[in-house]
Design a protein around this motif. Structure first.
Motif, PDB file in Angstrom:
ATOM      1  N   CYS A  12     -18.225 -28.570 -12.092  1.00 13.27           N
ATOM      2  CA  CYS A  12     -17.367 -27.814 -13.018  1.00 13.27           C
ATOM      3  C   CYS A  12     -16.741 -26.598 -12.314  1.00 13.27           C
ATOM      4  N   ARG A  13     -17.554 -25.630 -11.967  1.00 13.46           N
ATOM      5  CA  ARG A  13     -17.132 -24.395 -11.272  1.00 13.46           C
ATOM      6  C   ARG A  13     -15.971 -23.682 -11.967  1.00 13.46           C
ATOM      7  N   GLU A  14     -15.809 -23.863 -13.274  1.00 14.98           N
ATOM      8  CA  GLU A  14     -14.786 -23.160 -14.055  1.00 14.98           C
ATOM      9  C   GLU A  14     -14.996 -21.651 -13.917  1.00 14.98           C
ATOM     10  N   ARG A  15     -13.903 -20.875 -13.850  1.00 13.24           N
ATOM     11  CA  ARG A  15     -14.011 -19.418 -13.701  1.00 13.24           C
ATOM     12  C   ARG A  15     -13.617 -18.707 -15.000  1.00 13.24           C
ATOM     13  N   PHE A  16     -14.233 -17.543 -15.232  1.00  7.19           N
ATOM     14  CA  PHE A  16     -13.953 -16.747 -16.425  1.00  7.19           C
ATOM     15  C   PHE A  16     -13.911 -15.270 -16.040  1.00  7.19           C
ATOM     16  N   PRO A  17     -13.168 -14.456 -16.822  1.00 12.68           N
ATOM     17  CA  PRO A  17     -13.122 -13.021 -16.505  1.00 12.68           C
ATOM     18  C   PRO A  17     -14.513 -12.386 -16.588  1.00 12.68           C
ATOM     19  N   ILE A  18     -14.728 -11.364 -15.789  1.00 14.41           N
ATOM     20  CA  ILE A  18     -16.037 -10.722 -15.689  1.00 14.41           C
ATOM     21  C   ILE A  18     -16.434 -10.020 -16.991  1.00 14.41           C
ATOM     22  N   ASP A  19     -15.451  -9.708 -17.838  1.00 11.49           N
ATOM     23  CA  ASP A  19     -15.789  -9.000 -19.076  1.00 11.49           C
ATOM     24  C   ASP A  19     -15.755  -9.915 -20.300  1.00 11.49           C
ATOM     25  N   GLU A  20     -15.976 -11.216 -20.074  1.00  7.53           N
ATOM     26  CA  GLU A  20     -16.104 -12.116 -21.213  1.00  7.53           C
ATOM     27  C   GLU A  20     -17.596 -12.196 -21.581  1.00  7.53           C
ATOM     28  N   ALA A  21     -17.907 -12.023 -22.872  1.00  7.37           N
ATOM     29  CA  ALA A  21     -19.319 -12.028 -23.291  1.00  7.37           C
ATOM     30  C   ALA A  21     -19.787 -13.449 -23.545  1.00  7.37           C
ATOM     31  N   ILE A  22     -20.073 -14.170 -22.465  1.00  5.03           N
ATOM     32  CA  ILE A  22     -20.552 -15.545 -22.584  1.00  5.03           C
ATOM     33  C   ILE A  22     -21.812 -15.690 -21.737  1.00  5.03           C
ATOM     34  N   TYR A  23     -22.665 -16.625 -22.141  1.00  7.34           N
ATOM     35  CA  TYR A  23     -23.936 -16.810 -21.423  1.00  7.34           C
ATOM     36  C   TYR A  23     -24.019 -18.206 -20.793  1.00  7.34           C
ATOM     37  N   ASN A  24     -23.206 -19.116 -21.322  1.00  7.71           N
ATOM     38  CA  ASN A  24     -23.125 -20.464 -20.759  1.00  7.71           C
ATOM     39  C   ASN A  24     -21.657 -20.818 -20.594  1.00  7.71           C
ATOM     40  N   CYS A  25     -21.366 -21.776 -19.740  1.00  7.32           N
ATOM     41  CA  CYS A  25     -19.976 -22.187 -19.503  1.00  7.32           C
ATOM     42  C   CYS A  25     -19.391 -22.792 -20.788  1.00  7.32           C
ATOM     43  N   PRO A  26     -18.294 -22.224 -21.312  1.00  6.72           N
ATOM     44  CA  PRO A  26     -17.696 -22.798 -22.523  1.00  6.72           C
ATOM     45  C   PRO A  26     -17.166 -24.217 -22.277  1.00  6.72           C
ATOM     46  N   ALA A  27     -16.901 -24.561 -21.018  1.00  6.22           N
ATOM     47  CA  ALA A  27     -16.369 -25.895 -20.729  1.00  6.22           C
ATOM     48  C   ALA A  27     -17.465 -26.959 -20.703  1.00  6.22           C
ATOM     49  N   CYS A  28     -18.578 -26.682 -20.011  1.00  9.91           N
ATOM     50  CA  CYS A  28     -19.580 -27.748 -19.844  1.00  9.91           C
ATOM     51  C   CYS A  28     -20.991 -27.350 -20.275  1.00  9.91           C
ATOM     52  N   GLY A  29     -21.198 -26.098 -20.642  1.00 12.12           N
ATOM     53  CA  GLY A  29     -22.529 -25.676 -21.101  1.00 12.12           C
ATOM     54  C   GLY A  29     -23.443 -25.239 -19.961  1.00 12.12           C
ATOM     55  N   GLY A  30     -22.980 -25.313 -18.706  1.00 12.88           N
ATOM     56  CA  GLY A  30     -23.812 -24.939 -17.554  1.00 12.88           C
ATOM     57  C   GLY A  30     -24.147 -23.447 -17.535  1.00 12.88           C
ATOM     58  N   THR A 129     -25.818  -1.812 -18.926  1.00 14.49           N
ATOM     59  CA  THR A 129     -24.526  -1.254 -18.502  1.00 14.49           C
ATOM     60  C   THR A 129     -23.388  -2.221 -18.876  1.00 14.49           C
ATOM     61  N   GLN A 130     -23.634  -3.530 -18.748  1.00 15.66           N
ATOM     62  CA  GLN A 130     -22.610  -4.497 -19.156  1.00 15.66           C
ATOM     63  C   GLN A 130     -22.384  -4.441 -20.670  1.00 15.66           C
ATOM     64  N   ALA A 131     -23.456  -4.216 -21.434  1.00 17.04           N
ATOM     65  CA  ALA A 131     -23.306  -4.081 -22.897  1.00 17.04           C
ATOM     66  C   ALA A 131     -22.393  -2.901 -23.228  1.00 17.04           C
ATOM     67  N   ILE A 132     -22.551  -1.806 -22.475  1.00 18.03           N
ATOM     68  CA  ILE A 132     -21.708  -0.615 -22.690  1.00 18.03           C
ATOM     69  C   ILE A 132     -20.258  -0.950 -22.312  1.00 18.03           C
ATOM     70  N   ARG A 133     -20.106  -1.631 -21.179  1.00 16.71           N
ATOM     71  CA  ARG A 133     -18.762  -1.995 -20.721  1.00 16.71           C
ATOM     72  C   ARG A 133     -18.050  -2.861 -21.761  1.00 16.71           C
ATOM     73  N   LEU A 134     -18.832  -3.718 -22.449  1.00 22.43           N
ATOM     74  CA  LEU A 134     -18.249  -4.619 -23.452  1.00 22.43           C
ATOM     75  C   LEU A 134     -18.183  -3.963 -24.830  1.00 22.43           C
ATOM     76  N   ASP A 135     -18.599  -2.684 -24.890  1.00 16.56           N
ATOM     77  CA  ASP A 135     -18.537  -1.927 -26.130  1.00 16.56           C
ATOM     78  C   ASP A 135     -19.424  -2.507 -27.224  1.00 16.56           C
ATOM     79  N   ARG A 136     -20.597  -3.023 -26.836  1.00 13.94           N
ATOM     80  CA  ARG A 136     -21.542  -3.566 -27.813  1.00 13.94           C
ATOM     81  C   ARG A 136     -22.526  -2.486 -28.221  1.00 13.94           C
ATOM     82  N   GLN A 137     -22.880  -2.459 -29.509  1.00 11.07           N
ATOM     83  CA  GLN A 137     -23.822  -1.449 -29.983  1.00 11.07           C
ATOM     84  C   GLN A 137     -25.239  -2.011 -30.100  1.00 11.07           C
ATOM     85  N   ARG A 138     -25.342  -3.359 -30.257  1.00 14.21           N
ATOM     86  CA  ARG A 138     -26.667  -3.950 -30.467  1.00 14.21           C
ATOM     87  C   ARG A 138     -27.005  -4.946 -29.364  1.00 14.21           C
TER      88      ARG A 138
END
Ligand code: F0G
Length: 433
Positions: A12-30, A129-138
């Motif tokens: 797959c090796r799909e790429r995504f922006p560094i500030d997207e709040a994802i934990y698995n690949c939206p394309a294949c689930g990896g 620090t990533q949570a702060i960058r993404l403006d998450r409170q919880r």
């Protein structure tokens, strides 16, 4: 350096922006990993800079994680870093433990010296620090205890709300106490770690809570610094072996990635071999590596080393890659072996929690079969502080420790306290005997 998120799956090796709040690949689930999109070779300059920063009073330089920020994906966001001065953990020589394990020499890298007493702080400073960058409170996590203690502390330090999920009755009081003291909303769920992780993922998606389990690639980025600092402390001489306990296998993934990056950017020229040690009752990765066919989870993992009581480790595909690339090995050890090894780490004046002692037990096994040689240069990573689980210690030394099947664990290196009358004469007699 500039960075992106990439799917770890080679097809797959799909790429995504560094500030997207994802934990698995939206394309294949990896699984996802951070990749650097620049190829800067500045090894000697970095080594010099990192060494100089040790004498600086700046927060970013004092942190044993952010000191190595050239190899972390936070360019332009360093001012948002949340640090409790994590890292800066020592390398400790342990001749007594070396003899026990059949080695000429053994060094521990003790991550229990971290602010909340475990290696999780190295990753959590980046995760929060990533949570702060993404403006998450919880923020939320499921944990066998150390991740939750660490997340609770860093979230509170950053002014975020933390929500902790733990398996009811199966974490040590020291760790539960930390989550409460640091102010996390704490839910004790009647299920095991693997089941709760599935639950928390649903809740995080539904409620927009930022998930800080080790599936989060920014935690893995922070944990790379354990290796950066270890190599820095060894003047960039890689050991033959790095030994660590394996639970959810996030740390194995982080160590392998760190070593590959150090090679890629020219800071080291040889890869140490990783040796991952699991507890017998929670050893799905060990069993998988015996045949390398289908990965089978352990539905009901059992071990007194509750930190690594995990039957379905999410990061196993990454761990497989890292163990393969480093020509590593995976071993399993019994409850008795963990308990005895732990007492030996204590006798070195060092001490650690049960899961960490799996390393010494594993080394002993690997030297006895000739996989590790007596004169090999070995660093074992102690993942958690001795005070994390005092109940286990007391039971071992007083001969009351029982394995998960109810069988007694022998106190082979036991040191039971003695009750005495308030009588100098009587005590003197005992001491002279
Ligand atoms: N050692 C300790 C002390 C741990 O707390 C853990 C994991 C491990 C080893 C295993 O590391 O999961 O990266 O393979 N503890 C997690 C927690 C799962 O929730 O605190 P791993």
């Amino acid at each position: 350096m500039l960075a992106e998120l990439a799917c770890f799956e080679q097809q797959c090796r799909e790429r995504f922006p560094i500030d997207e709040a994802i934990y698995n690949c939206p394309a294949c689930g990896g699984l996802l990993e951070v990749v650097f999109t620049e190829d800067r070779m500045a090894a000697e300059e970095w080594k010099r800079t990192w060494r100089e920063r040790r004498t600086s009073n700046r927060m970013l330089d004092q942190s044993g994680v952010w000191r190595y920020r050239e190899l972390l994906p936070f360019d332009g966001h360093h001012h948002q870093a949340v640090s409790l001065r994590e890292g800066n953990t020592p390398l400790l020589d342990a001749p007594r433990a070396a003899r026990y394990a059949g080695l000429d020499h053994l060094t521990f890298k003790h991550q229990g010296f971290n602010p909340t007493g475990s290696f999780k702080d190295n990753g959590m400073t980046c995760g929060v620090t990533q949570a702060i960058r993404l403006d998450r409170q919880r923020v939320a996590c499921v944990s066998t205890g150390n991740t939750s203690a660490s997340m609770a502390a860093y979230a509170s330090a950053a002014g975020l709300d933390s929500i902790v999920f733990i398996p009811h009755g199966n974490i040590s009081y020291g760790k539960l106490a930390q989550a409460l003291e640091y102010g996390a909303r704490t839910f004790q769920v009647e299920a095991n770690f693997d089941q709760i992780l599935a639950l928390v993922r649903v809740l995080a998606d539904r409620l927009g809570i930022y998930l800080l389990n080790s599936i989060n690639p920014f935690r893995i980025e922070g944990q790379k610094s354990i290796i950066f600092e270890m190599l820095d402390q060894r003047d960039w001489n890689p050991p033959d072996w790095i030994v660590l306990p394996g639970g959810n296998l996030g740390n194995t993934s982080a160590f392998g990635k760190a070593l590959r990056e150090l090679c890629q950017f020219g800071l080291i020229h040889k890869l140490p071999r990783l040796a991952v040690i699991q507890a017998e009752g929670a050893a799905p990765f060990y069993h998988f590596m015996q045949k390398r066919d289908e990965f089978r989870s352990v539905p009901e993992p059992r071990t007194l080393a509750t930190a690594i009581r995990i039957g379905d480790p999410v990061s196993w595909p990454k761990a497989l890659h890292e163990v393969t690339v480093t020509n590593g090995v995976v071993e399993q050890v019994s409850e008795q072996e963990i308990a005895d090894a732990k007492a030996i780490v204590g006798q070195c004046g060092i001490g650690c929690e049960p899961a960490s002692a799996a390393t010494l037990a594993g080394i002993q096994k690997l030297t006895s079969t000739g996989v590790i040689r007596a004169d090999d240069d070995v660093v074992a990573v102690l993942t958690g502080n001795v005070l994390k689980d005092p109940d286990y210690i007391y039971r071992y030394h007083t001969g009351q420790l029982k394995d998960p099947d109810g069988n007694a664990i022998e106190a082979r290196f036991g040191n039971s306290p003695v009750v005495v009358p308030n009588d100098a004469e009587a005590i003197a007699k005992m001491l002279e005997a």
